[in-house]
Write a protein that holds these residues in place. Structure first.
Motif, PDB file in Angstrom:
ATOM      1  N   ILE A  12       0.845  -1.193   0.000  1.00  0.00           N
ATOM      2  CA  ILE A  12       0.000   0.000   0.000  1.00  0.00           C
ATOM      3  C   ILE A  12       0.883   1.247   0.000  1.00  0.00           C
ATOM      4  N   GLY A  13       0.616   2.170  -0.918  1.00  0.00           N
ATOM      5  CA  GLY A  13       1.384   3.409  -1.028  1.00  0.00           C
ATOM      6  C   GLY A  13       1.188   4.313   0.168  1.00  0.00           C
ATOM      7  N   GLU A  14       2.216   5.091   0.485  1.00  0.00           N
ATOM      8  CA  GLU A  14       2.181   5.958   1.672  1.00  0.00           C
ATOM      9  C   GLU A  14       1.104   7.036   1.611  1.00  0.00           C
ATOM     10  N   ARG A  15       0.615   7.374   0.417  1.00  0.00           N
ATOM     11  CA  ARG A  15      -0.434   8.391   0.291  1.00  0.00           C
ATOM     12  C   ARG A  15      -1.831   7.793   0.209  1.00  0.00           C
ATOM     13  N   ALA A  16      -1.943   6.477   0.232  1.00  0.00           N
ATOM     14  CA  ALA A  16      -3.256   5.824   0.132  1.00  0.00           C
ATOM     15  C   ALA A  16      -4.094   6.129   1.366  1.00  0.00           C
ATOM     16  N   LYS A  17      -5.343   6.511   1.142  1.00  0.00           N
ATOM     17  CA  LYS A  17      -6.246   6.847   2.247  1.00  0.00           C
ATOM     18  C   LYS A  17      -6.502   5.659   3.169  1.00  0.00           C
ATOM     19  N   ILE A  18      -6.393   4.449   2.633  1.00  0.00           N
ATOM     20  CA  ILE A  18      -6.689   3.257   3.441  1.00  0.00           C
ATOM     21  C   ILE A  18      -5.553   2.909   4.405  1.00  0.00           C
ATOM     22  N   LEU A  19      -4.353   3.410   4.162  1.00  0.00           N
ATOM     23  CA  LEU A  19      -3.186   3.018   4.959  1.00  0.00           C
ATOM     24  C   LEU A  19      -3.399   3.171   6.471  1.00  0.00           C
ATOM     25  N   PRO A  20      -3.809   4.330   6.979  1.00  0.00           N
ATOM     26  CA  PRO A  20      -3.992   4.426   8.438  1.00  0.00           C
ATOM     27  C   PRO A  20      -5.125   3.544   8.963  1.00  0.00           C
ATOM     28  N   HIS A  21      -6.121   3.274   8.129  1.00  0.00           N
ATOM     29  CA  HIS A  21      -7.220   2.395   8.552  1.00  0.00           C
ATOM     30  C   HIS A  21      -6.715   0.964   8.742  1.00  0.00           C
ATOM     31  N   LEU A  22      -5.862   0.499   7.839  1.00  0.00           N
ATOM     32  CA  LEU A  22      -5.289  -0.843   7.986  1.00  0.00           C
ATOM     33  C   LEU A  22      -4.448  -0.918   9.250  1.00  0.00           C
ATOM     34  N   GLN A  23      -3.678   0.128   9.493  1.00  0.00           N
ATOM     35  CA  GLN A  23      -2.818   0.123  10.671  1.00  0.00           C
ATOM     36  C   GLN A  23      -3.632   0.146  11.960  1.00  0.00           C
ATOM     37  N   ARG A  24      -4.792   0.806  11.950  1.00  0.00           N
ATOM     38  CA  ARG A  24      -5.639   0.853  13.146  1.00  0.00           C
ATOM     39  C   ARG A  24      -6.418  -0.447  13.359  1.00  0.00           C
ATOM     40  N   THR A  25      -6.962  -1.014  12.273  1.00  0.00           N
ATOM     41  CA  THR A  25      -7.817  -2.195  12.436  1.00  0.00           C
ATOM     42  C   THR A  25      -7.022  -3.482  12.599  1.00  0.00           C
ATOM     43  N   GLY A  26      -5.829  -3.545  11.987  1.00  0.00           N
ATOM     44  CA  GLY A  26      -5.034  -4.764  12.051  1.00  0.00           C
ATOM     45  C   GLY A  26      -5.598  -5.901  11.207  1.00  0.00           C
ATOM     46  N   ARG A  27      -6.525  -5.554  10.304  1.00  0.00           N
ATOM     47  CA  ARG A  27      -7.159  -6.572   9.454  1.00  0.00           C
ATOM     48  C   ARG A  27      -7.368  -6.007   8.062  1.00  0.00           C
ATOM     49  N   PHE A  28      -7.406  -6.888   7.079  1.00  0.00           N
ATOM     50  CA  PHE A  28      -7.755  -6.480   5.722  1.00  0.00           C
ATOM     51  C   PHE A  28      -8.340  -7.654   4.963  1.00  0.00           C
ATOM     52  N   SER A  29      -9.044  -7.320   3.893  1.00  0.00           N
ATOM     53  CA  SER A  29      -9.525  -8.344   2.971  1.00  0.00           C
ATOM     54  C   SER A  29      -8.939  -8.050   1.600  1.00  0.00           C
ATOM     55  N   VAL A  30      -8.855  -9.080   0.798  1.00  0.00           N
ATOM     56  CA  VAL A  30      -8.457  -8.954  -0.599  1.00  0.00           C
ATOM     57  C   VAL A  30      -9.545  -9.622  -1.420  1.00  0.00           C
ATOM     58  N   SER A  31     -10.080  -8.886  -2.388  1.00  0.00           N
ATOM     59  CA  SER A  31     -11.060  -9.439  -3.331  1.00  0.00           C
ATOM     60  C   SER A  31     -10.438  -9.397  -4.713  1.00  0.00           C
ATOM     61  N   THR A  32     -10.161 -10.555  -5.283  1.00  0.00           N
ATOM     62  CA  THR A  32      -9.612 -10.633  -6.632  1.00  0.00           C
ATOM     63  C   THR A  32     -10.772 -10.496  -7.604  1.00  0.00           C
ATOM     64  N   LEU A  33     -10.721  -9.456  -8.435  1.00  0.00           N
ATOM     65  CA  LEU A  33     -11.861  -9.142  -9.291  1.00  0.00           C
ATOM     66  C   LEU A  33     -11.971 -10.079 -10.483  1.00  0.00           C
ATOM     67  N   ALA A  34     -13.201 -10.360 -10.837  1.00  0.00           N
ATOM     68  CA  ALA A  34     -13.512 -11.206 -11.994  1.00  0.00           C
ATOM     69  C   ALA A  34     -13.683 -10.334 -13.237  1.00  0.00           C
ATOM     70  N   GLU A  35     -13.534 -10.960 -14.368  1.00  0.00           N
ATOM     71  CA  GLU A  35     -13.764 -10.309 -15.653  1.00  0.00           C
ATOM     72  C   GLU A  35     -15.118  -9.588 -15.613  1.00  0.00           C
ATOM     73  N   GLY A  36     -15.166  -8.404 -16.192  1.00  0.00           N
ATOM     74  CA  GLY A  36     -16.403  -7.643 -16.206  1.00  0.00           C
ATOM     75  C   GLY A  36     -16.530  -6.676 -15.042  1.00  0.00           C
ATOM     76  N   ASN A  37     -15.544  -6.651 -14.145  1.00  0.00           N
ATOM     77  CA  ASN A  37     -15.604  -5.774 -12.980  1.00  0.00           C
ATOM     78  C   ASN A  37     -14.679  -4.563 -13.080  1.00  0.00           C
ATOM     79  N   ALA A  38     -14.385  -4.132 -14.298  1.00  0.00           N
ATOM     80  CA  ALA A  38     -13.514  -2.962 -14.464  1.00  0.00           C
ATOM     81  C   ALA A  38     -14.124  -1.723 -13.813  1.00  0.00           C
ATOM     82  N   GLU A  39     -15.449  -1.583 -13.864  1.00  0.00           N
ATOM     83  CA  GLU A  39     -16.104  -0.431 -13.241  1.00  0.00           C
ATOM     84  C   GLU A  39     -15.830  -0.393 -11.733  1.00  0.00           C
ATOM     85  N   LEU A  40     -15.871  -1.550 -11.092  1.00  0.00           N
ATOM     86  CA  LEU A  40     -15.543  -1.624  -9.665  1.00  0.00           C
ATOM     87  C   LEU A  40     -14.080  -1.252  -9.426  1.00  0.00           C
TER      88      LEU A  40
END
Length: 173
Positions: free
Chosen positions: A53-81
């Motif tokens: 995660i890049g140092e300017r990413a808005k999610i960075l401090p949230h990950l550091q506070r929660t101590g948890r994350f999820s990863v969703s590998t996107l399927a074909e057709g989910n470019a909009e997401l």
């Protein structure tokens, strides 16, 4: 040592096709997610994966506070997401999340992992989070969304998977 042009490095790395993921966490003020392709399997025993995660990413401090994350590998057709979570909001998008072990995951994901952070490593202008997978779900019939040369795409027809006892396949995995 010669200074390397960051754009040249970015362009060279763009020649490596990758899957597309949404990294997310749940915080008391809501769910937070971002698109990333910096994802890697680390270990099967214990089950570890990593995200960068890049140092300017808005999610960075949230990950550091929660101590948890999820990863969703996107399927074909989910470019909009992917664009939505990359900072180009799609106003018409309704809540795309389901829940896995208390974390938000993309409903239409090819695979989703719920993780507890076990290590955090600062590396240049990024932080690498190593997470122990607590739960996962997959949709083996779905096809992946691919990112290559700054564009989204899809894989062509897939060859049948090799037998699990194939020594070449075992050596690769």
């Amino acid at each position: 040592m010669k200074t390397l042009d960051p754009r040249a490095l970015r362009d060279a790395c763009g020649l490596f096709s990758t899957g597309v993921n949404v990294i997310a966490t749940r915080h008391e003020d809501g769910d937070h997610g971002m698109t990333a392709n910096a994802f890697m399997s680390i270990s099967l025993d214990p089950p570890l994966i990593s995200v960068s995660i890049g140092e300017r990413a808005k999610i960075l401090p949230h990950l550091q506070r929660t101590g948890r994350f999820s990863v969703s590998t996107l399927a074909e057709g989910n470019a909009e997401l992917a664009w939505h979570f990359a900072g180009r909001p799609v106003e018409s998008l309704t809540n795309p999340f389901d829940e896995l072990d208390g974390l938000p995951v993309i409903r239409s994901a090819l695979a989703a992992y719920a993780c507890d952070i076990v290590n955090e490593v600062e590396a240049g202008d990024h932080t690498i989070f190593i997470g122990q997978v607590s739960q996962l779900i997959t949709d083996p019939g779905a096809r992946p969304l691919i990112f290559y040369k700054g564009r989204f795409g899809a894989v062509a027809a897939q060859a049948p998977a090799p037998e699990l006892c194939d020594p070449v396949a075992e050596a690769i995995w």
